[in-house]
Design an enzyme around this catalytic site. Sequence first.
Site, PDB file in Angstrom:
ATOM      1  N   CYS A   5      42.291  38.974  21.614  1.00  0.00           N
ATOM      2  CA  CYS A   5      43.044  38.032  20.774  1.00  0.00           C
ATOM      3  C   CYS A   5      44.036  37.231  21.615  1.00  0.00           C
ATOM      4  O   CYS A   5      44.865  37.797  22.331  1.00  0.00           O
ATOM      5  CB  CYS A   5      43.767  38.805  19.676  1.00  0.00           C
ATOM      6  SG  CYS A   5      44.932  37.793  18.757  1.00  0.00           S
ATOM      7  N   CYS A   8      47.708  38.106  20.757  1.00  0.00           N
ATOM      8  CA  CYS A   8      48.094  39.428  21.280  1.00  0.00           C
ATOM      9  C   CYS A   8      48.387  39.308  22.776  1.00  0.00           C
ATOM     10  O   CYS A   8      49.365  39.881  23.271  1.00  0.00           O
ATOM     11  CB  CYS A   8      46.987  40.456  21.052  1.00  0.00           C
ATOM     12  SG  CYS A   8      46.911  41.123  19.373  1.00  0.00           S
ATOM     13  N   ASP A  31      54.733  25.915  20.170  1.00  0.00           N
ATOM     14  CA  ASP A  31      53.333  25.521  20.002  1.00  0.00           C
ATOM     15  C   ASP A  31      52.940  24.600  21.152  1.00  0.00           C
ATOM     16  O   ASP A  31      53.693  23.707  21.544  1.00  0.00           O
ATOM     17  CB  ASP A  31      53.142  24.816  18.655  1.00  0.00           C
ATOM     18  CG  ASP A  31      51.683  24.731  18.252  1.00  0.00           C
ATOM     19  OD1 ASP A  31      51.277  25.417  17.301  1.00  0.00           O
ATOM     20  OD2 ASP A  31      50.930  23.974  18.926  1.00  0.00           O
ATOM     21  N   HIS A  47      48.598  43.255  15.460  1.00  0.00           N
ATOM     22  CA  HIS A  47      47.489  42.338  15.208  1.00  0.00           C
ATOM     23  C   HIS A  47      47.035  42.441  13.755  1.00  0.00           C
ATOM     24  O   HIS A  47      46.546  43.475  13.322  1.00  0.00           O
ATOM     25  CB  HIS A  47      46.294  42.651  16.129  1.00  0.00           C
ATOM     26  CG  HIS A  47      45.128  41.731  15.877  1.00  0.00           C
ATOM     27  ND1 HIS A  47      45.007  40.490  16.469  1.00  0.00           N
ATOM     28  CD2 HIS A  47      44.058  41.854  15.064  1.00  0.00           C
ATOM     29  CE1 HIS A  47      43.908  39.905  16.045  1.00  0.00           C
ATOM     30  NE2 HIS A  47      43.309  40.704  15.180  1.00  0.00           N
ATOM     31  N   GLY A  94      42.810  25.580   7.705  1.00  0.00           N
ATOM     32  CA  GLY A  94      42.919  25.068   9.076  1.00  0.00           C
ATOM     33  C   GLY A  94      43.286  26.129  10.093  1.00  0.00           C
ATOM     34  O   GLY A  94      43.830  25.818  11.161  1.00  0.00           O
ATOM     35  N   HIS A 101      50.266  33.905  12.221  1.00  0.00           N
ATOM     36  CA  HIS A 101      51.371  33.183  12.861  1.00  0.00           C
ATOM     37  C   HIS A 101      52.029  32.291  11.821  1.00  0.00           C
ATOM     38  O   HIS A 101      51.365  31.646  11.017  1.00  0.00           O
ATOM     39  CB  HIS A 101      50.893  32.367  14.067  1.00  0.00           C
ATOM     40  CG  HIS A 101      49.678  31.539  13.808  1.00  0.00           C
ATOM     41  ND1 HIS A 101      48.410  32.057  13.781  1.00  0.00           N
ATOM     42  CD2 HIS A 101      49.545  30.222  13.551  1.00  0.00           C
ATOM     43  CE1 HIS A 101      47.540  31.100  13.522  1.00  0.00           C
ATOM     44  NE2 HIS A 101      48.202  29.972  13.370  1.00  0.00           N
TER      45      HIS A 101
HETATM   46  P1  5GP Z   1      46.507  27.409  13.200  1.00  0.00           P
HETATM   47  O1  5GP Z   1      45.728  26.129  13.075  1.00  0.00           O
HETATM   48  O2  5GP Z   1      45.613  28.601  13.488  1.00  0.00           O
HETATM   49  O3  5GP Z   1      47.432  27.627  12.034  1.00  0.00           O
HETATM   50  O4  5GP Z   1      47.493  27.207  14.409  1.00  0.00           O
HETATM   51  C1  5GP Z   1      47.224  27.587  15.700  1.00  0.00           C
HETATM   52  C2  5GP Z   1      48.287  26.921  16.537  1.00  0.00           C
HETATM   53  O5  5GP Z   1      48.305  27.559  17.800  1.00  0.00           O
HETATM   54  C3  5GP Z   1      48.027  25.438  16.778  1.00  0.00           C
HETATM   55  O6  5GP Z   1      49.147  24.680  16.306  1.00  0.00           O
HETATM   56  C4  5GP Z   1      47.851  25.337  18.283  1.00  0.00           C
HETATM   57  O7  5GP Z   1      48.417  24.160  18.842  1.00  0.00           O
HETATM   58  C5  5GP Z   1      48.534  26.589  18.792  1.00  0.00           C
HETATM   59  N1  5GP Z   1      47.965  27.136  20.008  1.00  0.00           N
HETATM   60  C6  5GP Z   1      46.647  27.367  20.255  1.00  0.00           C
HETATM   61  N2  5GP Z   1      46.473  27.910  21.463  1.00  0.00           N
HETATM   62  C7  5GP Z   1      47.722  28.032  21.996  1.00  0.00           C
HETATM   63  C8  5GP Z   1      48.206  28.538  23.252  1.00  0.00           C
HETATM   64  O8  5GP Z   1      47.445  28.980  24.115  1.00  0.00           O
HETATM   65  N3  5GP Z   1      49.547  28.498  23.464  1.00  0.00           N
HETATM   66  C9  5GP Z   1      50.416  28.019  22.518  1.00  0.00           C
HETATM   67  N4  5GP Z   1      51.712  28.022  22.825  1.00  0.00           N
HETATM   68  N5  5GP Z   1      49.997  27.533  21.327  1.00  0.00           N
HETATM   69  C10 5GP Z   1      48.663  27.546  21.072  1.00  0.00           C
HETATM   70 ZN    ZN Z   2      46.127  39.553  17.890  1.00  0.00          ZN
END
Ligand code: 5GP
Ligand code: ZN
Length: 115
Positions: A5, A8, A31, A47, A94, A101
């Site tokens: 993950c 994680c 983010d 997790h 989405g 998170h």
């Molecule tokens: P979701 O669409 O699942 O609600 O949000 C996932 C969020 O994680 C997105 O806003 C994306 O920009 C962020 N994100 C994805 N991969 C990474 C990463 O490796 N590092 C950080 N800091 N944010 C990430």
């Molecule tokens: Zn996790």
Amino acid sequence: MAEDCLFCKIARGEIPSTEVYSDDEFYAFRDINPAAPVHVLVIPRKHIARISDASVDDASLLGRMLLAANEVARKEGIAESGFRYAISCNKDGGQLVFHIHLHVLGGRELGWPPG
Ligand code: 5GP
Ligand code: ZN
């Protein structure tokens, strides 16, 4: 804890991130693709793949996650100006990363409804 993950791994420090808040139970970081001047993700170290998987055993953890987010909002200086908390779930929500998170968004006036 799930081996493969992404979040994680971020919580364990195996993948770099910009820390905003950390305690025994939660980790908050910026983010990578911010949608607002302040865009922080608050994650439980435990997790849980999606919010709809949370059980009654997680009830107090989820409450404390909101309090950790309040701490983030205060630290980021958006507690007074305002902010939005968002949790994505599954395809129509989405959700891209399958570890709960909480998005903390602020620093500008946010539109409603979300796109
Ligand atoms: P979701 O669409 O699942 O609600 O949000 C996932 C969020 O994680 C997105 O806003 C994306 O920009 C962020 N994100 C994805 N991969 C990474 C990463 O490796 N590092 C950080 N800091 N944010 C990430
Ligand atoms: Zn996790």
